[in-house]
Motif scaffolding. Structure first.
Motif, PDB file in Angstrom:
ATOM      1  N   THR A  36       0.575  -1.174  -0.108  1.00  7.91           N
ATOM      2  CA  THR A  36      -0.372   0.237  -0.875  1.00  7.91           C
ATOM      3  C   THR A  36       0.529   1.601  -0.137  1.00  7.91           C
ATOM      4  OG1 THR A  36      -0.219  -0.472   2.396  1.00  7.91           O
ATOM      5  CG2 THR A  36      -1.626  -1.840   1.477  1.00  7.91           C
ATOM      6  N   PRO A  37      -0.105   2.480  -0.526  1.00  6.55           N
ATOM      7  CA  PRO A  37       1.178   3.551   0.109  1.00  6.55           C
ATOM      8  C   PRO A  37       1.707   3.949   0.810  1.00  6.55           C
ATOM      9  CG  PRO A  37      -1.478   3.931  -1.215  1.00  6.55           C
ATOM     10  CD  PRO A  37      -0.794   2.365  -0.217  1.00  6.55           C
ATOM     11  N   MET A  38       1.053   2.951   1.897  1.00  6.77           N
ATOM     12  CA  MET A  38       1.927   3.829   3.607  1.00  6.77           C
ATOM     13  C   MET A  38       3.607   3.768   3.871  1.00  6.77           C
ATOM     14  SD  MET A  38       0.089   6.031   4.673  1.00  6.77           S
ATOM     15  CE  MET A  38       1.449   5.547   6.603  1.00  6.77           C
ATOM     16  N   LEU A  40       5.438   3.972   1.425  1.00  7.41           N
ATOM     17  CA  LEU A  40       5.963   4.523   0.817  1.00  7.41           C
ATOM     18  C   LEU A  40       6.416   6.192   1.906  1.00  7.41           C
ATOM     19  CD1 LEU A  40       8.350   6.199  -1.276  1.00  7.41           C
ATOM     20  CD2 LEU A  40       6.841   6.576  -2.315  1.00  7.41           C
ATOM     21  N   LEU A  41       4.739   6.607   2.565  1.00  8.20           N
ATOM     22  CA  LEU A  41       4.395   7.842   3.027  1.00  8.20           C
ATOM     23  C   LEU A  41       4.487   8.050   4.265  1.00  8.20           C
ATOM     24  CD1 LEU A  41       1.185   8.472   0.877  1.00  8.20           C
ATOM     25  CD2 LEU A  41       3.874   8.859   0.168  1.00  8.20           C
ATOM     26  N   ARG A  42       4.405   6.668   5.183  1.00  6.74           N
ATOM     27  CA  ARG A  42       4.391   7.185   6.735  1.00  6.74           C
ATOM     28  C   ARG A  42       6.185   7.324   7.591  1.00  6.74           C
ATOM     29  NH1 ARG A  42       4.546   0.744   7.652  1.00  6.74           N
ATOM     30  NH2 ARG A  42       2.469   1.516   8.297  1.00  6.74           N
ATOM     31  N   PRO A  43       6.060   8.224   7.930  1.00  6.70           N
ATOM     32  CA  PRO A  43       7.125   9.021   8.956  1.00  6.70           C
ATOM     33  C   PRO A  43       8.182   7.523   8.812  1.00  6.70           C
ATOM     34  CG  PRO A  43       5.135   9.751   9.981  1.00  6.70           C
ATOM     35  CD  PRO A  43       4.652   9.028   8.896  1.00  6.70           C
ATOM     36  N   GLU A  44       9.638   8.408   8.587  1.00  8.39           N
ATOM     37  CA  GLU A  44      10.606   7.700   8.391  1.00  8.39           C
ATOM     38  C   GLU A  44      10.355   6.472   8.135  1.00  8.39           C
ATOM     39  OE1 GLU A  44      12.042   6.783  13.168  1.00  8.39           O
ATOM     40  OE2 GLU A  44      11.076   8.700  13.465  1.00  8.39           O
ATOM     41  N   SER A  45       9.911   6.213   6.530  1.00 11.06           N
ATOM     42  CA  SER A  45      10.222   5.106   6.271  1.00 11.06           C
ATOM     43  C   SER A  45      11.421   4.297   5.295  1.00 11.06           C
ATOM     44  CB  SER A  45       9.247   5.286   4.673  1.00 11.06           C
ATOM     45  OG  SER A  45       9.133   4.465   3.426  1.00 11.06           O
ATOM     46  N   HIS A  46      11.127   3.793   5.678  1.00 11.49           N
ATOM     47  CA  HIS A  46      12.798   2.884   5.211  1.00 11.49           C
ATOM     48  C   HIS A  46      12.960   3.299   3.516  1.00 11.49           C
ATOM     49  CE1 HIS A  46      15.755   0.070   4.949  1.00 11.49           C
ATOM     50  NE2 HIS A  46      16.463   0.547   4.852  1.00 11.49           N
ATOM     51  N   LEU A  47      11.434   2.389   2.749  1.00 13.51           N
ATOM     52  CA  LEU A  47      11.284   2.682   1.784  1.00 13.51           C
ATOM     53  C   LEU A  47      11.691   4.033   1.512  1.00 13.51           C
ATOM     54  CD1 LEU A  47      10.994   1.235  -1.774  1.00 13.51           C
ATOM     55  CD2 LEU A  47       8.137   1.973  -0.834  1.00 13.51           C
ATOM     56  N   ALA A  63      -1.981  -2.370  -4.011  1.00 14.92           N
ATOM     57  CA  ALA A  63      -3.243  -1.786  -3.432  1.00 14.92           C
ATOM     58  C   ALA A  63      -3.208  -0.087  -2.586  1.00 14.92           C
ATOM     59  CB  ALA A  63      -3.323  -3.457  -2.735  1.00 14.92           C
ATOM     60  N   ASP A  64      -4.572  -0.519  -3.037  1.00 13.04           N
ATOM     61  CA  ASP A  64      -4.754   1.203  -1.891  1.00 13.04           C
ATOM     62  C   ASP A  64      -5.358   1.400  -0.544  1.00 13.04           C
ATOM     63  OD1 ASP A  64      -4.670   2.908  -4.356  1.00 13.04           O
ATOM     64  OD2 ASP A  64      -6.730   2.595  -4.551  1.00 13.04           O
ATOM     65  N   ASP A  65      -5.102   2.228   0.411  1.00 11.14           N
ATOM     66  CA  ASP A  65      -5.190   1.811   1.568  1.00 11.14           C
ATOM     67  C   ASP A  65      -6.439   2.180   2.081  1.00 11.14           C
ATOM     68  OD1 ASP A  65      -2.687   1.417   2.596  1.00 11.14           O
ATOM     69  OD2 ASP A  65      -2.049   3.584   2.374  1.00 11.14           O
ATOM     70  N   GLU A  80      -4.292  12.229  -4.730  1.00  9.73           N
ATOM     71  CA  GLU A  80      -3.855  12.365  -3.894  1.00  9.73           C
ATOM     72  C   GLU A  80      -2.469  11.650  -3.311  1.00  9.73           C
ATOM     73  OE1 GLU A  80      -6.607  11.662  -0.984  1.00  9.73           O
ATOM     74  OE2 GLU A  80      -8.132  12.997  -1.388  1.00  9.73           O
ATOM     75  N   LEU A  81      -2.090  10.603  -3.716  1.00  5.41           N
ATOM     76  CA  LEU A  81      -1.125   9.521  -3.240  1.00  5.41           C
ATOM     77  C   LEU A  81       0.095  10.766  -4.134  1.00  5.41           C
ATOM     78  CD1 LEU A  81       0.694   7.697  -3.037  1.00  5.41           C
ATOM     79  CD2 LEU A  81      -0.337   6.003  -4.811  1.00  5.41           C
ATOM     80  N   ARG A  82      -0.405  11.028  -5.542  1.00  4.77           N
ATOM     81  CA  ARG A  82       1.180  12.121  -5.987  1.00  4.77           C
ATOM     82  C   ARG A  82       1.313  12.851  -5.543  1.00  4.77           C
ATOM     83  NH1 ARG A  82      -0.979   8.477  -9.735  1.00  4.77           N
ATOM     84  NH2 ARG A  82      -0.078   6.982 -11.625  1.00  4.77           N
TER      85      ARG A  82
END
Length: 174
Positions: A36-38, A40-47, A63-65, A80-82
């Motif tokens: 899911t996008p999270m 990438l988007l969550r704080p301190e994402s290793h990705l 998949a979407d969140d 929104e994701l972009r």
């Protein structure tokens, strides 16, 4: 092919070189996959940290969140994701959304392999890496994504780097 990668160090360091002693090939592009996008988007994402070390990244979001209404507003979610990803200041990042149901069914592995193959291309260039989530036996969706990435790395002979997925935790007040 040899690969030098230390998971705790920035990705700008990995290089691949042939066993024949040829000069190392710097990392030039990555094909990454998330459940899911999270991731990438969550704080301190290793990705996000790993992606920042590559000049170009093709990121496939399986998949979407969103909840059950996510399919009804697919275009809005994509915008929104972009927009949110643009705030991460990763200029070489290109997002691709597969739009599979969440949680991912076991049968989604074939769709993921096909989509990742498209992003890798027919004849992958030297310096291409595949980024995928690390194993999580308790998360079947991540297992589907992990197996698809392993197949891609094996078939195309490209290095596979794993990123950590930080789980969200709830902190309660005292």
């Amino acid at each position: 092919m040899q690969m030098v990668a230390v998971p705790e160090m920035p990705v700008s360091e990995p290089v691949a070189g042939a066993a024949t002693g040829s000069p190392p090939v710097p990392a030039s592009r990555a094909v990454a996959v998330t459940v899911t996008p999270m991731e990438l988007l969550r704080p301190e994402s290793h990705l996000a940290e790993l992606i920042s070390g590559f000049p170009q990244v093709e990121l496939l979001v399986a998949a979407d969140d969103g909840g059950p209404d996510a399919d009804d507003d697919h275009d809005r979610l994509g915008e929104e994701l972009r927009a949110t990803a643009a705030g991460l200041e990763l200029p070489g990042l290109a997002l691709h959304r597969l739009g599979l149901p969440h949680p991912l069914p076991v049968t989604a592995e074939g769709d993921l392999v096909a989509a990742l193959s498209e992003l890798v291309g027919f004849d992958p260039e030297p310096g291409l890496y595949c980024l995928a989530p690390g194993p999580a036996p308790a998360d079947p969706a991540r297992g589907v994504v992990e197996r698809a990435a392993q197949r891609i790395a094996q078939v195309y002979g490209i290095p596979l780097l794993r990123y950590r997925c930080l789980e969200l935790s709830v902190v309660t007040g005292a």
